[in-house]
Motif scaffolding. Structure first.
Motif, short mmCIF file in Angstrom:
data_model
loop_
_atom_site.label_atom_id
_atom_site.label_comp_id
_atom_site.label_asym_id
_atom_site.label_seq_id
_atom_site.Cartn_x
_atom_site.Cartn_y
_atom_site.Cartn_z
N ASP A 170 0.92 -1.04 0.30
CA ASP A 170 0.35 -0.22 -0.01
C ASP A 170 1.32 1.05 0.50
O ASP A 170 0.62 2.13 -0.38
CB ASP A 170 -0.89 -0.15 1.20
N LEU A 171 2.08 0.97 0.73
CA LEU A 171 2.81 2.49 0.97
C LEU A 171 3.89 2.85 -0.46
O LEU A 171 3.70 3.78 -0.78
CB LEU A 171 3.73 1.81 1.80
N ILE A 172 4.45 1.66 -1.52
CA ILE A 172 4.62 1.94 -2.38
C ILE A 172 3.60 2.46 -3.41
O ILE A 172 4.19 3.34 -4.27
CB ILE A 172 5.55 0.80 -3.65
N VAL A 173 2.13 2.02 -3.06
CA VAL A 173 0.96 2.56 -4.66
C VAL A 173 0.91 3.66 -3.96
O VAL A 173 1.06 5.28 -4.82
CB VAL A 173 0.17 1.93 -3.91
N ASP A 174 1.11 4.61 -2.65
CA ASP A 174 0.59 5.79 -2.17
C ASP A 174 1.80 6.41 -2.49
O ASP A 174 1.80 7.80 -2.88
CB ASP A 174 0.09 5.86 -1.14
N CYS A 175 3.61 6.43 -2.61
CA CYS A 175 3.95 6.93 -2.89
C CYS A 175 4.34 6.99 -4.34
O CYS A 175 4.01 8.40 -4.18
CB CYS A 175 5.54 6.34 -2.41
N GLY A 176 4.11 6.26 -4.69
CA GLY A 176 3.44 5.60 -6.40
C GLY A 176 2.65 7.54 -7.14
O GLY A 176 2.60 8.46 -7.52
N ARG A 177 1.96 7.41 -6.44
CA ARG A 177 0.58 8.56 -6.63
C ARG A 177 0.78 9.82 -6.21
O ARG A 177 0.13 10.44 -6.91
CB ARG A 177 -0.77 7.91 -5.59
N SER A 178 1.94 9.77 -4.95
CA SER A 178 1.43 11.08 -4.50
C SER A 178 2.83 11.95 -5.60
O SER A 178 2.99 13.44 -6.12
CB SER A 178 2.67 11.34 -3.54
N LEU A 179 3.79 11.15 -6.19
CA LEU A 179 5.02 11.48 -7.25
C LEU A 179 4.16 11.55 -8.21
O LEU A 179 4.47 12.51 -9.38
CB LEU A 179 6.04 10.19 -7.27
N ALA A 180 3.40 10.90 -8.93
CA ALA A 180 2.31 11.39 -9.96
C ALA A 180 1.39 12.61 -10.29
O ALA A 180 1.18 13.10 -11.03
CB ALA A 180 1.61 9.96 -10.83
N GLU A 181 1.63 13.21 -8.83
CA GLU A 181 0.85 14.09 -9.30
C GLU A 181 1.27 15.24 -9.24
O GLU A 181 1.02 16.93 -9.47
CB GLU A 181 -0.26 14.80 -7.63
N LYS A 182 3.09 14.91 -8.81
CA LYS A 182 3.92 16.19 -9.67
C LYS A 182 4.31 16.26 -10.11
O LYS A 182 4.58 17.32 -11.17
CB LYS A 182 5.16 15.81 -8.00
N VAL A 183 5.03 14.97 -10.46
CA VAL A 183 6.25 15.03 -11.96
C VAL A 183 4.80 14.59 -13.50
O VAL A 183 4.02 14.59 -13.46
CB VAL A 183 6.57 14.10 -11.90
N PRO A 184 5.51 15.74 -14.50
CA PRO A 184 4.18 15.41 -15.64
C PRO A 184 4.17 14.21 -16.43
O PRO A 184 3.05 13.83 -16.99
CB PRO A 184 5.22 16.23 -16.74
N ASP A 185 4.56 12.69 -15.96
CA ASP A 185 4.71 11.62 -16.66
C ASP A 185 5.46 10.24 -16.19
O ASP A 185 7.12 10.73 -15.48
CB ASP A 185 5.50 12.06 -18.21
N LEU A 186 4.98 9.73 -15.60
CA LEU A 186 5.25 8.50 -14.44
C LEU A 186 5.16 7.35 -14.82
O LEU A 186 4.42 6.98 -15.60
CB LEU A 186 5.12 8.78 -12.95
N MET A 187 6.78 6.56 -14.96
CA MET A 187 6.70 4.92 -15.38
C MET A 187 6.93 4.26 -13.94
O MET A 187 7.38 4.43 -13.52
CB MET A 187 8.02 4.76 -16.18
N ILE A 188 5.84 2.96 -13.64
CA ILE A 188 6.01 1.88 -12.92
C ILE A 188 6.63 0.83 -12.83
O ILE A 188 6.98 0.58 -14.73
CB ILE A 188 5.22 2.06 -12.51
N TYR A 189 7.90 0.80 -12.99
CA TYR A 189 8.77 -0.65 -13.59
C TYR A 189 9.04 -1.80 -12.69
O TYR A 189 8.80 -1.37 -11.46
CB TYR A 189 10.81 0.09 -13.64
N GLY A 190 8.63 -2.21 -13.14
CA GLY A 190 9.12 -4.14 -12.32
C GLY A 190 7.58 -4.55 -12.19
O GLY A 190 7.49 -6.07 -11.27
N VAL A 191 6.57 -3.95 -12.89
CA VAL A 191 5.13 -4.63 -12.34
C VAL A 191 4.67 -5.43 -13.37
O VAL A 191 4.79 -5.24 -14.44
CB VAL A 191 4.49 -3.96 -11.88
N GLY A 192 3.97 -6.35 -13.47
CA GLY A 192 3.35 -6.74 -15.14
C GLY A 192 1.94 -7.79 -14.87
O GLY A 192 1.91 -9.03 -15.12
N SER A 193 1.08 -7.68 -13.52
CA SER A 193 0.20 -8.26 -12.94
C SER A 193 -1.04 -7.53 -13.34
O SER A 193 -1.07 -6.35 -13.33
CB SER A 193 -0.11 -8.93 -12.20
#
Length: 291
Positions: A170-193
């Protein structure tokens, strides 16, 4: 794709805009460039000819810590000069929750490397790999990357999803969401399900190798279900798996598609990237615990 596994190389008919190759595939275990491999690629007419692809090339700097500690600016410079990729993920650096100052120093180091690579290779587009042992450091690093002129970003989330407690996921998902609100273009690396694509729905891009890792496990998608197969691995199976994952990403907002997903916890929660980079997954969990 894997440089030395031709069945992971997509056909030109797939017309993919880009593909990712890890710089690890060009290196010896001591961190030096593997000249035999590099000369083989050069003799074939270049990297695109060797891979038989018309896709743009993204170099990934995400590699195991023991190898990461053996490379430096000269390594990145040599590979960029030799192959001139259209994109490169900015240098990686080890960050540990138990060593906050060390982790902060690593961010300073990779920022220096990034600035120098951007200066020397203005025709290649950097994708900023966001590092940090907690969210405050990730936030700081993303800000500094933007100050350098980086507009595309990458969060390596795969390590945090294999056999991790729910709160860590849950924490890494929340970290990613907060970053996505700040940066213009976010790639999530290493997931595939199915499940992780949905959880990281806010990302604009995904980097995965599940299509061939599932193939190597003798698993092929049939409809919406992974099933076992016998016999040899083939490019046809790899691309069948890839096209399924691609449809999931492109149609994940479609309610009917979401309800058709079949959960397979043993595979969906453990990303393929962790299978390849097992040396750092437990450290990342420690990072998250102090987030």
């Amino acid at each position: 794709m894997k440089l030395h596994e031709k069945i992971t190389h997509p056909d030109r008919a797939q017309n993919l805009p880009s593909c990712i190759i890890k710089i690890e595939d060009f290196l010896l275990t001591n961190g030096k460039p593997n000249l035999r491999v590099i000369h083989e690629i050069r003799d074939s007419g270049g990297l695109r000819e060797f891979l038989d692809t018309s896709s743009q090339i993204i170099f990934s700097s995400i590699i195991p810590d023991p190898l990461l500690e053996r490379i430096n600016l000269d390594t990145y410079r040599y590979l960029n000069e030799e192959f001139q990729p259209e994109f490169y993920i900015t240098p990686d650096g080890p960050t540990y929750s138990s060593c906050k100052k060390y982790s902060r120093d690593q961010i300073d180091l990779v920022l220096e490397l990034t600035a120098e690579l951007m200066r020397q290779f203005p025709d290649s587009t950097p994708i900023g790999l966001i590092k940090g042992c907690n969210f405050a450091q990730m936030d700081f690093h993303s800000d500094k990357l933007r100050e350098l002129g980086v507009s595309q970003f990458c969060l390596h989330a795969g390590d945090c999803l294999c056999n991790a407690p729910t709160y860590a996921k849950d924490l890494i998902v929340d970290c990613g969401r907060s970053l996505a609100e700040k940066v213009p273009d976010l790639m999530i690396y290493g997931v595939g399900s199915r499940h992780t694509f949905q959880r990281f729905h806010y990302a604009k891009k995904f980097a995965t190798n599940s299509h061939y890792m599932q193939t190597f496990k003798h698993r092929v998608i049939q409809g919406a279900t992974w099933t076992a197969f016998k016999g040899d691995f083939t490019k046809r199976i790899v691309m069948q798996n890839f096209n399924y994952l691609r449809r999931l990403v492109e149609q994940q907002s479609d309610t009917q598609e979401i309800t058709a997903w079949i959960t397979d916890a043993s595979n969906d929660e453990c990303s393929d990237e962790v299978s390849e980079i097992s040396s750092i997954d437990r450290r990342i969990l420690k990072i998250l615990e102090n987030g």
